[in-house]
Motif scaffolding. Structure first.
Motif, PDB file in Angstrom:
ATOM      1  N   ALA A  40       2.170 -29.568 -18.721  1.00 16.87           N
ATOM      2  CA  ALA A  40       2.495 -30.454 -17.777  1.00 16.87           C
ATOM      3  C   ALA A  40       1.658 -30.238 -16.348  1.00 16.87           C
ATOM      4  CB  ALA A  40       4.092 -30.141 -17.177  1.00 16.87           C
ATOM      5  N   GLN A  41       1.132 -28.979 -16.171  1.00 13.59           N
ATOM      6  CA  GLN A  41       0.210 -28.720 -15.136  1.00 13.59           C
ATOM      7  C   GLN A  41      -1.202 -29.277 -15.433  1.00 13.59           C
ATOM      8  OE1 GLN A  41      -0.348 -24.765 -14.445  1.00 13.59           O
ATOM      9  NE2 GLN A  41      -0.878 -25.091 -12.291  1.00 13.59           N
TER      10      GLN A  41
ATOM     11  N   GLU B 185      -0.880 -33.053 -14.903  1.00 18.36           N
ATOM     12  CA  GLU B 185      -1.083 -33.048 -13.153  1.00 18.36           C
ATOM     13  C   GLU B 185      -2.443 -33.119 -12.678  1.00 18.36           C
ATOM     14  OE1 GLU B 185       0.928 -31.299  -9.051  1.00 18.36           O
ATOM     15  OE2 GLU B 185       1.482 -30.461 -11.219  1.00 18.36           O
TER      16      GLU B 185
ATOM     17  N   ALA C 198      -4.446 -36.452 -13.447  1.00 21.27           N
ATOM     18  CA  ALA C 198      -4.190 -37.434 -12.484  1.00 21.27           C
ATOM     19  C   ALA C 198      -4.754 -37.031 -11.165  1.00 21.27           C
ATOM     20  CB  ALA C 198      -2.580 -37.390 -12.290  1.00 21.27           C
TER      21      ALA C 198
END
Length: 306
Positions: A229-230, A233, A236
């Motif tokens: 997930a990191q 992120e 993005a």
């Protein structure tokens, strides 16, 4: 008393009036800054100004900055404002000269016969006229002050354009460095996700062998999900940084620019001179622009009084 003596007094008054400037006297106030900037190791005496080419070391970043100076939409708007100020200056200068009007006409002669008895003849003729339609005698300095105001406004717009260029160069360099830093964080996050995946595989093998508990397996699985997930992120964030660069440049970025962005070696020069005289602050374009606007306001006051 002769006629010349009667005319001498009003003519002298008119001449003296022409030397009067009704604009307020401009006095530059003392700058509220110390004589020297507070540093531990002052540099050599003197005031020097560095260009962005002297600070930026990366050729890719230099190419990107040069492209932004050509394509940025905000900078084009500021440049158009400078052109408007230049046109207003030329219009203001025309007030020093009289306005002339000219006209002309021409007529060709001939003989016309309606019948055998009557006939008429016209001779060639031409005429031309030229005259002064308007001319303001600038006794009280209205035209002169209007011209000074237009000149100071134009010079202020030039400094405003220079300030916009400096801000744009700084923004492009900052976005470049931010993209490089976020790419490094993305690489670290992807490596962390890979390490966590290897740890999960090892824990899964131990769990299958009966030497690890289900809690250990769940904890390792949660670590992998968090690392992934990191990493997503930061992907993005990198895309956002690229879009920021596209916005600042005003056009598409050069091909493969993302792969050439890096923090090491440094894209900008780090050993910059410090400890200069505080007079270097007076060379800031926004400070000069503010003073030019003040001078234009003084000249407008003089024109209004006249």
């Amino acid at each position: 008393m002769s006629r010349e003596k009667y005319l001498a007094a009003p003519l002298s008054a008119l001449i003296l009036t022409g030397c009067v400037n009704l604009a307020p006297d401009y006095e530059r106030t003392a700058a509220p800054v110390p004589m020297e900037l507070p540093v531990s190791e002052p540099a050599s005496a003197g005031v020097s100004t560095l260009a962005w080419q002297d600070i930026v070391q990366s050729e890719d970043l230099r190419t990107l900055i040069a492209l932004s100076l050509e394509q940025n939409r905000d900078l084009r708007t500021v440049a158009a404002t400078v052109e408007v100020a230049r046109a207003n200056l030329l219009t203001a200068r025309s007030g020093f000269w009289p306005s002339f009007t000219a006209s002309g006409s021409a007529q060709m002669g001939d003989t016309f016969q309606d019948d055998a008895t009557y006939s008429s003849a016209f001779r060639d003729s031409s005429s031309a006229q030229i005259g002064v339609s308007a001319w303001e005698l600038d006794f009280f300095g209205r035209v002169r002050n209007s011209n000074d105001a237009a000149m100071q406004t134009y010079l202020a717009s030039v400094e405003g354009e220079r300030a916009t260029k400096i801000s744009l160069v700084a923004s492009v360099a900052e976005a470049w460095l931010q993209l490089a830093a976020d790419q490094e964080l993305l690489r670290l996050a992807e490596q962390t996700a890979g390490s966590q995946k290897e740890s999960l595989d090892l824990t899964q093998a131990l769990f299958d062998a009966g030497t690890a508990s289900e809690i250990d397996l769940r904890r390792a699985s949660a670590s992998v999900a968090s690392a992934r997930a990191q990493a997503a992120e930061f992907r993005a964030i990198v895309r956002r940084d690229l879009n920021t660069l596209r916005y600042l440049v005003g056009t598409d970025l050069p091909a493969a620019i993302e792969a050439r962005v890096q923090l090491s070696p440094s894209a900008v020069k780090l050993d910059l001179p410090v400890g200069q005289s505080s007079d270097v602050l007076l060379r800031r374009p926004d400070v000069i622009q503010a003073e030019r606007n003040l001078l234009a306001a003084n000249a407008n006051i003089g024109a209004a009084r006249a």
